[in-house]
Design an enzyme around this catalytic site. Structure first.
Site, PDB file in Angstrom:
ATOM      1  N   ASN A   1       0.849  -1.198   0.000  1.00 48.57           N
ATOM      2  CA  ASN A   1       0.000   0.000   0.000  1.00 48.57           C
ATOM      3  C   ASN A   1       0.878   1.239   0.000  1.00 48.57           C
ATOM      4  OD1 ASN A   1       0.517   0.839   2.842  1.00 48.57           O
ATOM      5  ND2 ASN A   1      -0.338  -1.197   3.221  1.00 48.57           N
TER       6      ASN A   1
ATOM      7  N   ASP B   1      -4.189  -6.258   5.194  1.00 47.84           N
ATOM      8  CA  ASP B   1      -5.200  -7.097   5.845  1.00 47.84           C
ATOM      9  C   ASP B   1      -5.144  -8.539   5.347  1.00 47.84           C
ATOM     10  OD1 ASP B   1      -6.329  -5.101   7.464  1.00 47.84           O
ATOM     11  OD2 ASP B   1      -7.361  -4.249   5.718  1.00 47.84           O
TER      12      ASP B   1
ATOM     13  N   LYS C   1       8.300 -16.905 -10.946  1.00 46.71           N
ATOM     14  CA  LYS C   1       7.508 -15.807 -11.487  1.00 46.71           C
ATOM     15  C   LYS C   1       6.343 -16.334 -12.336  1.00 46.71           C
ATOM     16  CE  LYS C   1       7.942 -11.704 -14.356  1.00 46.71           C
ATOM     17  NZ  LYS C   1       8.719 -11.037 -15.391  1.00 46.71           N
TER      18      LYS C   1
ATOM     19  N   ASP D   1      -4.109  -9.573  13.316  1.00 45.56           N
ATOM     20  CA  ASP D   1      -4.162  -8.168  13.729  1.00 45.56           C
ATOM     21  C   ASP D   1      -3.137  -7.978  14.847  1.00 45.56           C
ATOM     22  OD1 ASP D   1      -4.827  -5.714  15.026  1.00 45.56           O
ATOM     23  OD2 ASP D   1      -6.764  -5.766  13.998  1.00 45.56           O
TER      24      ASP D   1
ATOM     25  N   PHE E   1      -3.665   3.451  15.155  1.00 48.25           N
ATOM     26  CA  PHE E   1      -3.937   4.473  14.151  1.00 48.25           C
ATOM     27  C   PHE E   1      -5.128   4.039  13.298  1.00 48.25           C
ATOM     28  CE2 PHE E   1      -1.010   8.089  13.408  1.00 48.25           C
ATOM     29  CZ  PHE E   1      -0.328   7.994  14.611  1.00 48.25           C
TER      30      PHE E   1
ATOM     31  N   LYS F   1     -10.509  -2.977  18.884  1.00 50.61           N
ATOM     32  CA  LYS F   1      -9.120  -3.392  19.154  1.00 50.61           C
ATOM     33  C   LYS F   1      -8.836  -3.435  20.652  1.00 50.61           C
ATOM     34  CE  LYS F   1      -7.689  -2.569  14.696  1.00 50.61           C
ATOM     35  NZ  LYS F   1      -6.760  -3.250  13.805  1.00 50.61           N
TER      36      LYS F   1
HETATM   37  O1  C5P Z   1      -7.976  -2.727  11.391  1.00 50.58           O
HETATM   38  P1  C5P Z   1      -7.366  -1.480  10.836  1.00 50.58           P
HETATM   39  O2  C5P Z   1      -6.282  -1.767   9.832  1.00 50.58           O
HETATM   40  O3  C5P Z   1      -8.330  -0.504  10.330  1.00 50.58           O
HETATM   41  O4  C5P Z   1      -6.666  -0.788  12.111  1.00 50.58           O
HETATM   42  C1  C5P Z   1      -5.597   0.073  12.031  1.00 50.58           C
HETATM   43  C2  C5P Z   1      -4.726  -0.042  13.251  1.00 50.58           C
HETATM   44  O5  C5P Z   1      -4.447  -1.401  13.561  1.00 50.58           O
HETATM   45  C3  C5P Z   1      -3.367   0.565  13.045  1.00 50.58           C
HETATM   46  O6  C5P Z   1      -2.879   0.994  14.302  1.00 50.58           O
HETATM   47  C4  C5P Z   1      -2.569  -0.581  12.508  1.00 50.58           C
HETATM   48  O7  C5P Z   1      -1.179  -0.421  12.696  1.00 50.58           O
HETATM   49  C5  C5P Z   1      -3.091  -1.740  13.307  1.00 50.58           C
HETATM   50  N1  C5P Z   1      -3.085  -3.016  12.608  1.00 50.58           N
HETATM   51  C6  C5P Z   1      -2.276  -4.050  13.033  1.00 50.58           C
HETATM   52  N2  C5P Z   1      -2.303  -5.271  12.384  1.00 50.58           N
HETATM   53  C7  C5P Z   1      -3.143  -5.482  11.363  1.00 50.58           C
HETATM   54  C8  C5P Z   1      -3.986  -4.459  10.912  1.00 50.58           C
HETATM   55  C9  C5P Z   1      -3.929  -3.229  11.554  1.00 50.58           C
HETATM   56  O8  C5P Z   1      -1.491  -3.839  13.971  1.00 50.58           O
HETATM   57  N3  C5P Z   1      -3.141  -6.657  10.778  1.00 50.58           N
END
Ligand code: C5P
Length: 407
Positions: free
Chosen positions: A216, A285, A295, A316, A333, A351
């Protein structure tokens, strides 16, 4: 706060003792002035053998102080006046001999006199050693450095690498930009002294095959700014970074990772040993369920079909840390493209963290500025548009206030 105001209003007394690193001090004067400081240069006789006072006067826009007998000072006490006007005294380069003089409290020239006559409570002494590696490693120098620290001086560096003498090792003076950053850090309040912070930053990269992947547009700038601000505030900082092109802030321990799973593996075992966890990383995600070993090729025919692959969810990291029994204070964040407050509040609950920092993703990716919305159980607070370092420093203030409340 822009780069040009980081040292606004600060008056730096820059002392040069003898050493080839004097050439770096010319650049240092430029950088300090660019950052908004005023600089008074003071040179030892040995320093004059390496760089001329003319150069240093032209760059600092002030006559250089060189002699304790300088009759231009109305009271003829340059060694007193110089530090009474200064916010800090930085000796760069500090030779082995000059460090020995400082330790002994000798005062046989203007620079050593001035260091001794300095009002220690309000004008700190910062020292940037510069010498050959054998001189640096010598027990006498190491004894002197330990004593200098015990006497309250801040020792900056030295760095390591190629030396002017052709040898390689410890003893190089820090680069001018590093010394400027050390000085900027020195003036920041030590709100997180004794605290440990773990921070994630940047994107992750989820490989599809050996040359392609899902990622991203996160640049990592916000997370790196937070790491810098935390280190400036006196914290011990570990930064787990996805693939980004950013220099590691000074004093920050960095662990590089590529994928979300690697980030998870880097964070989870470390998290409980930290006081604070700040998750700024834009963790993917999903990742391709399987990575193709070779490849994926087009077969060249007009009938060729695009490859398809399955995605599987990444763990997560933030939620996992927040679920630990001995969890650190967790800050998440939320990068959203709309309904920032609603999503941030939702994330706070989902969270299980005490603080979520919202920002509008597409508007901030890759930029040096941002605006933040702090959301916690009590309410919300907006940190208006500013550069990322200033916002990071504000966030550090907020985090330190919350840590105080917890005590
Ligand atoms: O779930 P989402 O991506 O919207 O949440 C964002 C927050 O969760 C950010 O602080 C990001 O660093 C953290 N995050 C994480 N691991 C993931 C997805 C998000 O630590 N797999």
């Amino acid at each position: 706060m822009s780069e040009s105001t980081q040292l606004a209003g600060k008056h730096v007394l820059l002392g040069l003792s003898g050493g080839i690193a004097c050439y770096k001090s010319a650049e240092l004067v430029r950088l300090l002035i660019k950052a908004g400081a005023t600089v008074q240069v003071m040179m030892s006789e040995a320093a004059e053998a390496f760089i001329t006072p003319v150069t240093m006067q032209a760059l600092s826009n002030q006559p250089v102080l060189m002699s304790q007998w300088d009759a231009r000072e109305p009271n003829n006490m340059a060694h007193i006046n110089a530090t009474r006007r200064a916010d800090v005294m930085l000796v760069a380069p500090a030779s082995a001999d000059f460090i020995a003089k400082l330790v002994q409290g000798r005062a046989n020239d203007l620079l050593s006199l001035t260091a001794l006559a300095r009002p220690a409570q309000r004008c700190a002494l910062l020292v940037a050693p510069a010498m050959n590696r054998e001189m640096w490693a010598h027990p006498a120098t190491q004894r002197n450095i330990a004593q200098l620290r015990a006497d309250g001086a801040v020792v900056l560096g030295p760095g390591s690498g190629d030396q002017a003498c052709g040898e390689i090792g410890d003893g190089r003076m820090l680069e001018a930009a590093e010394l400027r950053d050390e000085l900027i850090a020195f003036f920041q309040p030590k709100l997180l002294a004794g605290k440990t912070l773990l921070i994630t930053a940047g994107p992750t990269f989820e490989p599809i095959d050996p040359v392609r992947g899902l990622t991203n547009r996160s640049s990592g700038k916000m997370g790196f700014a937070i790491a810098r601000a935390a280190a400036e505030a006196g914290a011990e900082v570990t930064l787990v970074a996805g693939p980004v092109h950013l220099a590691t802030p000074r004093g920050v321990r960095r662990v590089d990772v590529q994928t979300a799973l690697q980030m998870y593996d880097a964070v989870l075992p470390r998290a409980a040993a930290h006081d604070v966890f700040v998750a700024t990383a834009a963790v993917a995600d999903w990742r391709p369920a399987q990575m193709t070993e070779h490849k994926i090729k087009k077969d060249g025919s007009s009938a060729s079909t695009a490859p398809s692959f399955e995605l599987t969810e990444n763990p997560d990291i933030l939620a996992a840390v927040a679920a630990l029994a001995d969890k650190p204070f967790c800050v998440g964040f939320a990068a959203e493209s709309r309904d920032l407050l609603k999503h941030a509040r939702e994330k706070l609950l989902r969270k299980g963290v005490p603080l979520i920092v919202g920002n509008l993703g597409p508007a901030t990716f890759g930029r040096d500025d941002n605006a933040l919305l702090l959301v916690d159980a009590q309410g919300q607070r907006e940190l208006p548009h500013n550069d990322k370092l200033s916002l990071a420093r504000e966030l550090i203030r907020e985090i330190s206030a919350r840590l105080q409340e917890k005590l």
